[in-house]
Design a protein around this motif. Structure first.
Motif, mmCIF file in Angstrom:
data_model
loop_
_atom_site.group_PDB
_atom_site.id
_atom_site.type_symbol
_atom_site.label_atom_id
_atom_site.label_comp_id
_atom_site.label_asym_id
_atom_site.label_seq_id
_atom_site.Cartn_x
_atom_site.Cartn_y
_atom_site.Cartn_z
ATOM 1 N N GLN A 179 -53.927 11.662 41.828
ATOM 2 C CA GLN A 179 -54.553 10.455 41.291
ATOM 3 C C GLN A 179 -56.070 10.459 41.465
ATOM 4 O O GLN A 179 -56.803 10.094 40.549
ATOM 5 N N GLY A 230 -47.427 18.071 41.095
ATOM 6 C CA GLY A 230 -47.498 16.858 40.297
ATOM 7 C C GLY A 230 -48.916 16.371 40.096
ATOM 8 O O GLY A 230 -49.892 17.099 40.302
ATOM 9 N N LYS A 231 -49.034 15.116 39.711
ATOM 10 C CA LYS A 231 -50.317 14.507 39.380
ATOM 11 C C LYS A 231 -51.086 14.116 40.644
ATOM 12 O O LYS A 231 -50.531 13.533 41.570
ATOM 13 N N VAL A 268 -46.235 20.476 47.946
ATOM 14 C CA VAL A 268 -45.756 19.177 47.466
ATOM 15 C C VAL A 268 -45.316 19.349 46.019
ATOM 16 O O VAL A 268 -46.144 19.614 45.138
ATOM 17 N N SER A 305 -39.876 11.706 49.742
ATOM 18 C CA SER A 305 -41.339 11.621 49.744
ATOM 19 C C SER A 305 -41.858 11.357 51.148
ATOM 20 O O SER A 305 -41.099 11.002 52.047
ATOM 21 N N VAL A 315 -49.854 21.640 44.956
ATOM 22 C CA VAL A 315 -49.350 20.375 44.434
ATOM 23 C C VAL A 315 -48.847 20.588 43.011
ATOM 24 O O VAL A 315 -49.593 21.040 42.141
ATOM 25 N N GLY A 355 -44.061 17.027 44.097
ATOM 26 C CA GLY A 355 -44.463 15.855 43.333
ATOM 27 C C GLY A 355 -45.968 15.679 43.311
ATOM 28 O O GLY A 355 -46.723 16.650 43.353
ATOM 29 N N GLY A 356 -46.417 14.423 43.270
ATOM 30 C CA GLY A 356 -47.831 14.124 43.163
ATOM 31 C C GLY A 356 -48.446 13.676 44.471
ATOM 32 O O GLY A 356 -47.778 13.521 45.487
ATOM 33 N N ALA A 357 -49.770 13.463 44.436
ATOM 34 C CA ALA A 357 -50.527 13.026 45.611
ATOM 35 C C ALA A 357 -51.460 11.895 45.189
ATOM 36 O O ALA A 357 -51.973 11.885 44.064
ATOM 37 N N GLU A 416 -48.814 10.415 49.902
ATOM 38 C CA GLU A 416 -49.805 9.384 49.639
ATOM 39 C C GLU A 416 -51.201 9.885 50.029
ATOM 40 O O GLU A 416 -51.610 10.947 49.593
ATOM 41 N N ASN A 427 -43.230 12.935 46.571
ATOM 42 C CA ASN A 427 -44.667 12.685 46.536
ATOM 43 C C ASN A 427 -45.244 12.478 47.932
ATOM 44 O O ASN A 427 -44.516 12.232 48.887
#
Length: 288
Positions: free
Chosen positions: A235, A232-233, A211, A176, A230, A213-215, A197, A195
């Protein structure tokens, strides 16, 4: 419905099979004050003897010291950068600027690497088998930076007070990354298996960020061009993006991304003429 996304290389990068001479660096002691070691490149080592490489200067605080004060130097360099492999056998998290501006050849770090690894690199390959500190691949122009672990802040970014970051090459992160990945990015590719951030792709003008994963938040803030994908999820979705269409395949250079994506454009909070493309996995973000 699909689960995640599939990344396929359409072509092989095709590495040269030519013979390379190897220089091995083995840390002699724990490093307290961090080293500034931009001389650890195939360009600097090429054509030099083991003794000459050991005498190259590194900065520690306000003073310079020979590289051999901190590393045991073994092996021999090739006659050119392209024929030179540098292998660091041990942790180098307190060694900054490894591979900065390199044009060719290879560096393999059997541990972690400090700030600015691969900054401004133009060609060649760097592989880090651990984690990297912040500013990895800063303002990169070409080549491959492959990080097997996690990355800190500002991967592929522009430096403080500058607007243009990475312009070419490829950064692969198997773990990540933290904040502001790809900030000011103009070209090239950044691929993250894990992920990210906050503020991934902030002020992005070109290139591809993928990406898997998520952000967290601020994805694509102030984005004017380029592509972010992206899988993933997300937020907290940035408010300046407008929905365009549903897509089931994205092609960008050598990559083909397959799955169900919602395509957005923006960031219209900054400019009504923004041309950034943001693809979001429909499966993991049904509320968007």
């Amino acid at each position: 419905m699909t689960e995640g996304v599939l990344v396929q290389k359409k072509t092989d990068a095709g590495e040269s099979s030519g013979e390379m001479e190897e220089v091995t660096l083995i840390p002699k002691k724990a490093i307290d004050i961090k080293l500034e070691a931009d001389i650890i490149t195939p360009d600097s080592f090429a054509g030099k003897t083991t003794e000459e490489i050991g005498m190259l200067s590194v900065w520690q605080g306000p003073k310079t010291y020979p590289l051999s004060d901190f590393f045991e130097v073994m092996g021999s360099a090739g006659s050119s950068a392209a024929e030179t492999l540098i292998r660091i056998k041990g942790d180098a998290m307190r060694v900054k600027r490894i591979g900065e501006g390199m044009n060719a050849g290879k560096i393999e770090i059997e541990g972690s690497a400090g700030m600015h690894v691969g900054a401004g690199m133009k060609g060649g390959e760097i592989t880090v088998y651990g984690d990297v500190d912040s500013w990895a691949g800063m303002e990169m122009l070409g080549g491959l930076l492959h990080i097997k672990g996690n990355a800190g802040d500002h991967v592929g970014c522009a430096y403080r007070g500058k607007w243009h970051g990475m312009k070419g090459g490829r950064i692969v992160i198997e773990g990540s990354a933290r904040h502001q990945l790809g900030g000011g990015m103009d070209g090239g590719e950044i691929l993250v298996e894990g992920n990210v951030e906050s503020f991934c792709g902030i002020r992005q003008n070109g290139g591809l960020i993928f990406v898997k994963g998520g952000a967290l938040r601020g994805l694509g803030a102030e984005m004017a061009g380029g592509t972010i994908v992206v899988g993933g999820k997300i937020q907290r979705f940035a408010p300046g993006f407008e929905f365009v269409s549903m897509e089931n395949k994205i092609t960008s250079g050598e990559l083909e991304l397959i799955g169900e994506f919602k395509k957005y454009t923006g960031d219209y909070a900054i400019s009504k003429r923004a041309k950034g493309a943001l693809y979001v996995s429909a499966d993991t973000n049904p509320e968007l």
